[in-house]
Design an enzyme around this catalytic site. Structure first.
Site, short mmCIF file in Angstrom:
data_model
loop_
_atom_site.label_atom_id
_atom_site.label_comp_id
_atom_site.label_asym_id
_atom_site.label_seq_id
_atom_site.Cartn_x
_atom_site.Cartn_y
_atom_site.Cartn_z
CD GLU A 159 -6.67 20.16 12.89
OE1 GLU A 159 -6.97 20.68 13.98
OE2 GLU A 159 -7.46 20.09 11.94
CG ASP A 190 -5.97 20.76 17.00
OD1 ASP A 190 -7.12 21.13 16.71
OD2 ASP A 190 -5.46 19.73 16.55
CB SER A 217 -10.28 21.02 13.15
OG SER A 217 -10.06 19.83 12.45
#
Length: 403
Positions: free
Chosen positions: A122, A126, A319
């Site tokens: 994650e 990002d 995400s």
């Protein structure tokens, strides 16, 4: 509030989870550095680098930029060597990264992941998506501040407030939990954390920070027995980001498991905590605020090529959509318009409508719908709107919560 059945079944304080799906996570549960392996040519042909996707979405070029990108990180960490390999591979400079610890241990990579997710993926997703999207629009390296906290839902509001106070122009949030989990905190401890979260977003907007939040990856039920949506995406002062499946010639609602409740696909639906919003003109009427506002490529099978744990990986999820659009809006300037939802909804010609597909709860349709929102950004059109001196301002504020 609705007292959902699953509340009584909870044994501990619910935690935020990241919204991403990765193709080859099961290959090695314990992350370790390895020599990069080559992804199969057929998989590469179906997926995207961030610069390729930006080109497909009509990204503007040569913007002045200057906006600081905030990223909320609720676990995991990153290795600088992974980021260096990623940006070298796409011909971009490293972003300037500052770590801000709100609570918890901060940047802490290479911890054993749980059975179903690795938070390091994650964090890499990002950073790499937001920074590369910003660079495509400006030709300049991004400035990123990562706000580290633990996975307790109550940690999110303080991190949002800190990012806004520090002068971030945007904040990307790829973490969240179903509304049921936030309600549980109220019934168990008397803490209305959902209202506290929306209050933090309102204050952030007043300081000029725009927040992009992933809508979730478990379709219309968000992993619960009933249809629901995730927070913070459902908060009126967040831009809720849903997912599509985008090939080179077609884009539909992301749903990898049609007909399977709680399968893999985009979140979306109606809030049971927040009222319908007056600025969402044209949205189908539901019990509460419609989620999402916008959509973008999220299917792991048409997803993003990132670099983590010494390897290039294929990943996706909502995400990826939040940092993609955060990178674009940071390119608009040092401070954005803060609360942009009324502006987005008043300028529907800045979006490509998604009219095909569903999330096993809601169907795509002509116009806004609760699985793709307004649709996919036409990036250069939004740039023209937000970078002119007389950009429209929000004309009202939503009611903060439903009792």
């Amino acid at each position: 509030m609705n007292n959902h059945r699953s509340m009584s079944q909870r044994k501990e304080v619910p935690k935020c989870r990241p919204f991403f799906e990765m193709i080859d996570l099961t290959e090695d549960k314990l992350p370790k550095a390895r020599l990069p392996k080559q992804i199969a040519p057929d998989a590469v042909a179906k997926t995207w680098t961030v610069p390729e996707l930006c080109e497909a979405y009509g990204w503007p070029k040569d913007l002045d930029g200057g906006g600081v990108i905030g990223i909320l990180a609720m676990g995991g960490g990153y290795q600088p060597s992974d980021l260096e390999a990623y940006f070298k591979g796409i011909g971009q400079p490293m972003p300037d990264i500052e770590n801000v610890v709100v609570n918890g241990v901060g940047n802490h990579p290479n911890q054993p992941p749980s059975e179903d997710f690795d938070p390091d993926v994650e964090i890499a997703l990002d950073i790499e998506v937001a920074a590369s999207a910003y660079y495509v629009a400006t030709g300049k390296p991004a400035k990123i501040r990562i706000y580290w906290t633990d996975m307790d839902l109550r940690s999110m509001a303080p991190a949002i407030q800190k990012a806004a106070a520090d002068g971030c122009s945007v904040l990307s949030i790829s973490w969240g939990a179903p509304e049921d989990a936030w309600e549980w905190l109220f019934w168990k401890f008397g803490q209305n954390v959902a209202v506290q979260l929306e209050a933090a977003l309102i204050r952030a907007a007043a300081l000029g920070m725009t927040v992009f939040a992933a809508a979730g990856d478990r379709e219309a039920n968000a992993g619960e027995p009933q249809k629901t949506v995730n927070l913070p995406a459902a908060c009126p002062h967040a831009v809720a980001c849903a997912g599509t499946s985008k090939t080179r010639d077609k884009e539909i609602v992301w749903n990898n498991d049609p007909g399977k409740i709680n399968g893999i696909g985009t979140g979306g639906g109606y809030s049971s905590l927040f009222f319908p919003q007056s600025w969402a003109r044209g949205a189908p009427v539901g019990i509460g605020r419609m989620v999402p506002d916008v959509a973008g490529n999220a299917d792991k099978n048409t997803g993003y090529r990132i670099y983590v744990h010494g390897n290039e990986r294929l990943t996706g999820g909502t995400s990826a959509v939040a940092p993609l659009y955060a990178g674009l809006f940071a390119a608009f300037g040092k401070r954005s318009n803060g609360f942009v939802n009324p502006i987005l909804w008043a300028n529907r010609d800045c979006f490509q409508d998604i009219t095909e597909g569903n999330n096993d709860g809601w169907e795509a349709a002509v116009g806004p719908d609760p699985c793709s929102g307004l649709g996919v950004l036409i990036a250069h059109e939004l740039a023209s709107l937000f970078t002119v001196a007389n950009a429209p301002k929000p004309y009202d504020a939503p009611k903060p919560y439903k009792a």
